[in-house]
Write a protein that holds these residues in place. Structure first.
Motif, PDB file in Angstrom:
ATOM      1  N   GLY A   1       0.803  -1.221   0.000  1.00  0.00           N
ATOM      2  CA  GLY A   1       0.000   0.000   0.000  1.00  0.00           C
ATOM      3  C   GLY A   1       0.832   1.266   0.000  1.00  0.00           C
ATOM      4  N   THR A   2       2.136   1.154   0.255  1.00  0.00           N
ATOM      5  CA  THR A   2       2.989   2.339   0.190  1.00  0.00           C
ATOM      6  C   THR A   2       3.490   2.533  -1.239  1.00  0.00           C
ATOM      7  OG1 THR A   2       4.999   1.121   0.770  1.00  0.00           O
ATOM      8  CG2 THR A   2       3.709   2.040   2.591  1.00  0.00           C
ATOM      9  N   SER A   3       3.895   3.770  -1.548  1.00  0.00           N
ATOM     10  CA  SER A   3       4.241   4.120  -2.923  1.00  0.00           C
ATOM     11  C   SER A   3       5.550   4.899  -2.992  1.00  0.00           C
ATOM     12  CB  SER A   3       3.140   5.000  -3.534  1.00  0.00           C
ATOM     13  OG  SER A   3       1.885   4.370  -3.444  1.00  0.00           O
ATOM     14  N   ASN A   4       6.222   4.775  -4.134  1.00  0.00           N
ATOM     15  CA  ASN A   4       7.423   5.562  -4.421  1.00  0.00           C
ATOM     16  C   ASN A   4       7.318   6.147  -5.825  1.00  0.00           C
ATOM     17  OD1 ASN A   4       8.798   4.768  -1.993  1.00  0.00           O
ATOM     18  ND2 ASN A   4       9.226   2.797  -2.964  1.00  0.00           N
ATOM     19  N   VAL A   5       7.811   7.384  -5.999  1.00  0.00           N
ATOM     20  CA  VAL A   5       7.958   7.923  -7.352  1.00  0.00           C
ATOM     21  C   VAL A   5       9.150   7.220  -7.985  1.00  0.00           C
ATOM     22  CG1 VAL A   5       8.352   9.974  -8.752  1.00  0.00           C
ATOM     23  CG2 VAL A   5       7.036  10.146  -6.622  1.00  0.00           C
TER      24      VAL A   5
ATOM     25  N   ASP B   1      15.533   1.667  -7.265  1.00  0.00           N
ATOM     26  CA  ASP B   1      16.499   0.613  -7.519  1.00  0.00           C
ATOM     27  C   ASP B   1      15.769  -0.627  -8.036  1.00  0.00           C
ATOM     28  OD1 ASP B   1      15.118  -0.250  -5.326  1.00  0.00           O
ATOM     29  OD2 ASP B   1      16.843  -0.296  -3.971  1.00  0.00           O
ATOM     30  N   TRP B   2      16.435  -1.772  -7.977  1.00  0.00           N
ATOM     31  CA  TRP B   2      15.842  -3.003  -8.517  1.00  0.00           C
ATOM     32  C   TRP B   2      14.519  -3.339  -7.830  1.00  0.00           C
ATOM     33  CZ3 TRP B   2      15.587  -8.211  -6.439  1.00  0.00           C
ATOM     34  CH2 TRP B   2      15.132  -9.139  -7.393  1.00  0.00           C
ATOM     35  N   GLU B   3      14.339  -2.893  -6.575  1.00  0.00           N
ATOM     36  CA  GLU B   3      13.101  -3.187  -5.847  1.00  0.00           C
ATOM     37  C   GLU B   3      12.160  -1.977  -5.826  1.00  0.00           C
ATOM     38  OE1 GLU B   3      14.227  -5.224  -2.099  1.00  0.00           O
ATOM     39  OE2 GLU B   3      13.932  -7.001  -3.355  1.00  0.00           O
ATOM     40  N   PHE B   4      12.328  -1.075  -6.779  1.00  0.00           N
ATOM     41  CA  PHE B   4      11.452   0.089  -6.928  1.00  0.00           C
ATOM     42  C   PHE B   4      11.400   0.924  -5.634  1.00  0.00           C
ATOM     43  CE2 PHE B   4       9.889  -3.075  -9.937  1.00  0.00           C
ATOM     44  CZ  PHE B   4       9.697  -2.335 -11.099  1.00  0.00           C
ATOM     45  N   GLY B   5      12.490   0.889  -4.874  1.00  0.00           N
ATOM     46  CA  GLY B   5      12.550   1.693  -3.655  1.00  0.00           C
ATOM     47  C   GLY B   5      11.977   1.016  -2.417  1.00  0.00           C
TER      48      GLY B   5
ATOM     49  N   VAL C   1       4.455   6.401 -10.600  1.00  0.00           N
ATOM     50  CA  VAL C   1       4.428   6.171  -9.152  1.00  0.00           C
ATOM     51  C   VAL C   1       4.111   4.696  -8.932  1.00  0.00           C
ATOM     52  CG1 VAL C   1       3.287   6.711  -6.971  1.00  0.00           C
ATOM     53  CG2 VAL C   1       3.713   8.528  -8.649  1.00  0.00           C
ATOM     54  N   THR C   2       5.008   4.013  -8.208  1.00  0.00           N
ATOM     55  CA  THR C   2       4.872   2.566  -8.022  1.00  0.00           C
ATOM     56  C   THR C   2       4.398   2.248  -6.605  1.00  0.00           C
ATOM     57  OG1 THR C   2       6.652   2.179  -9.609  1.00  0.00           O
ATOM     58  CG2 THR C   2       6.068   0.343  -8.148  1.00  0.00           C
ATOM     59  N   THR C   3       3.325   1.474  -6.516  1.00  0.00           N
ATOM     60  CA  THR C   3       2.782   1.014  -5.239  1.00  0.00           C
ATOM     61  C   THR C   3       3.061  -0.476  -5.103  1.00  0.00           C
ATOM     62  OG1 THR C   3       1.011   2.650  -5.371  1.00  0.00           O
ATOM     63  CG2 THR C   3       0.652   0.803  -3.872  1.00  0.00           C
ATOM     64  N   LEU C   4       3.502  -0.880  -3.916  1.00  0.00           N
ATOM     65  CA  LEU C   4       3.595  -2.315  -3.644  1.00  0.00           C
ATOM     66  C   LEU C   4       2.167  -2.794  -3.395  1.00  0.00           C
ATOM     67  CD1 LEU C   4       5.402  -4.797  -3.242  1.00  0.00           C
ATOM     68  CD2 LEU C   4       5.480  -4.214  -0.807  1.00  0.00           C
ATOM     69  N   ALA C   5       1.598  -3.513  -4.371  1.00  0.00           N
ATOM     70  CA  ALA C   5       0.174  -3.836  -4.322  1.00  0.00           C
ATOM     71  C   ALA C   5      -0.108  -5.110  -3.530  1.00  0.00           C
ATOM     72  CB  ALA C   5      -0.385  -3.970  -5.739  1.00  0.00           C
ATOM     73  N   GLU C   6       0.816  -6.065  -3.571  1.00  0.00           N
ATOM     74  CA  GLU C   6       0.560  -7.373  -2.964  1.00  0.00           C
ATOM     75  C   GLU C   6       1.873  -8.071  -2.665  1.00  0.00           C
ATOM     76  OE1 GLU C   6      -2.483 -10.648  -4.329  1.00  0.00           O
ATOM     77  OE2 GLU C   6      -2.293  -9.160  -5.914  1.00  0.00           O
TER      78      GLU C   6
ATOM     79  N   PHE D   1       5.950 -13.860  -3.847  1.00  0.00           N
ATOM     80  CA  PHE D   1       5.431 -13.039  -4.937  1.00  0.00           C
ATOM     81  C   PHE D   1       5.344 -11.586  -4.471  1.00  0.00           C
ATOM     82  CE2 PHE D   1       3.593 -16.282  -7.888  1.00  0.00           C
ATOM     83  CZ  PHE D   1       3.840 -17.405  -7.123  1.00  0.00           C
ATOM     84  N   ALA D   2       5.761 -10.674  -5.324  1.00  0.00           N
ATOM     85  CA  ALA D   2       5.559  -9.250  -5.076  1.00  0.00           C
ATOM     86  C   ALA D   2       4.930  -8.646  -6.325  1.00  0.00           C
ATOM     87  CB  ALA D   2       6.881  -8.551  -4.774  1.00  0.00           C
ATOM     88  N   VAL D   3       3.842  -7.897  -6.134  1.00  0.00           N
ATOM     89  CA  VAL D   3       3.174  -7.248  -7.266  1.00  0.00           C
ATOM     90  C   VAL D   3       3.407  -5.742  -7.158  1.00  0.00           C
ATOM     91  CG1 VAL D   3       1.008  -6.880  -8.492  1.00  0.00           C
ATOM     92  CG2 VAL D   3       1.425  -9.058  -7.304  1.00  0.00           C
ATOM     93  N   PHE D   4       4.105  -5.193  -8.155  1.00  0.00           N
ATOM     94  CA  PHE D   4       4.395  -3.758  -8.229  1.00  0.00           C
ATOM     95  C   PHE D   4       3.426  -3.122  -9.221  1.00  0.00           C
ATOM     96  CE2 PHE D   4       8.414  -6.016  -7.505  1.00  0.00           C
ATOM     97  CZ  PHE D   4       8.854  -5.415  -6.336  1.00  0.00           C
TER      98      PHE D   4
END
Lengths: 164, 142
Positions: free
Chosen positions: A14-18, A74-78, A110-115, A129-132
């Motif tokens: 639910g958190t996000s990064n530009v 970075d590789w993990e979208f922050g 803007v990328t949110t860690l969705a799941e 599993f990580a859904v960006f």
């Protein structure tokens, strides 16, 4: 298993990064991308059209070039997930379009860690599993496309997914 | 014989789209996609690296195959009508493989002035290995 406990990963959902800024869509780049996927539709050929070209559905993949990434992306979208890159694969990629990406667009992402979730795999051991989910907006702030990237950390070396 | 992109009034469940065939992929194709897309994962062009990771050779980017699938969908419906496009990667594409992408209409939902069309598609290599599956939704004006 990732370096951090699953609860630490879930706390970031639910958190996000530009992650993307100034993704300026250039006609020549669109044509190069279309040629690379063997798509000969003249809609994608800047050299064959006077009006702005549209970009193939998967064109936002070019936002992985360093010149468009923010310092935190970075590789993990922050995010801090602790995935082992050598054991990670790209599982799924999905798009929801408000409109096609077009030459002349200047996009921000803007990328949110969705799941985040885990499953027991077969020979691969525990799979995480990580859904960006990245929202790309144009210079007016209007939503253009939402891109969902599912990354899977497997239990064995697989060669790794590209870094953003 | 359908013409593409299709018109809303002619779409029916079970229709197949304009199949996309990309013959005999080479390492050069993987390198071109790396350069065009920014995906520089070594596994796709560095043969010793791929062999050390336990693979017989380098293999293509999943997003390269997704690109072939995107051609099927945009040729079929016209890019401005595509609302959703989803791909799932299930196997590698190796140098020398020919990739064939085929699709089928699974649902047609008419609204007042539009027709919403759902399709599924899959990409196979010459030996009938499914390397990618996916689905898409198009919204066609009536």
């Amino acid at each position: 298993m990732p370096r951090y406990p699953l609860a630490d990963l879930e706390a970031q959902v639910g958190t996000s990064n530009v992650t993307v800024r100034n993704l300026r869509v250039e006609g020549g780049k669109v044509e190069e991308f279309a040629r690379a996927i063997h798509d000969d539709n003249p809609e994608f050929r800047a050299t064959e059209r006077d009006e702005p070209v549209v970009a193939p559905l998967t064109f936002t993949r070019t936002s992985y070039f360093p010149q468009y990434r923010t310092a935190t992306a970075d590789w993990e979208f922050g995010f801090e997930l602790g995935f082992d890159r050598d054991r990670s694969v790209h599982g799924e990629q999905a798009y929801e379009f408000e409109r096609p990406v077009r030459e002349g667009d200047v996009l921000t992402g803007v990328t949110t860690l969705a799941e985040v979730y885990q499953r027991e795999g077969g020979e691969g051991g525990t799979m995480t599993f990580a859904v960006f989910e990245t929202e790309f907006r144009d210079a007016d702030g209007d939503l253009v496309v939402v891109v969902r990237n599912t990354r899977i950390e497997t239990g064995r070396p697989v060669g790794g997914e590209a870094e953003p | 014989m359908s013409t593409f992109p299709v018109a809303a009034e002619t779409v029916a469940v079970g229709d197949s789209g304009p199949a996309v065939v990309v013959e005999a992929l080479s390492r050069e194709d993987f390198v071109r996609y790396a350069g065009a897309s920014g995906d520089f994962a070594r596994i796709h062009y560095d043969e010793p690296f791929a062999e050390a990771a336990g693979y017989p050779s380098v293999f293509g980017q999943g997003m390269l195959t997704a690109g072939f699938a995107s051609t099927l969908v945009t040729d079929w419906f016209g890019i401005e009508h595509v609302r959703r496009f989803r791909t799932r990667f299930s196997a590698q594409v190796w140098p020398g493989d020919t990739v064939r992408v085929t699709g089928e209409v699974t649902d047609v939902t008419p609204t007042d002035d539009h027709v919403v069309v759902d399709v599924t598609f899959e990409a196979t290599t010459g030996d009938d290995v499914v390397v990618l599956t996916g689905s898409a939704t198009a919204d066609l004006p009536h």
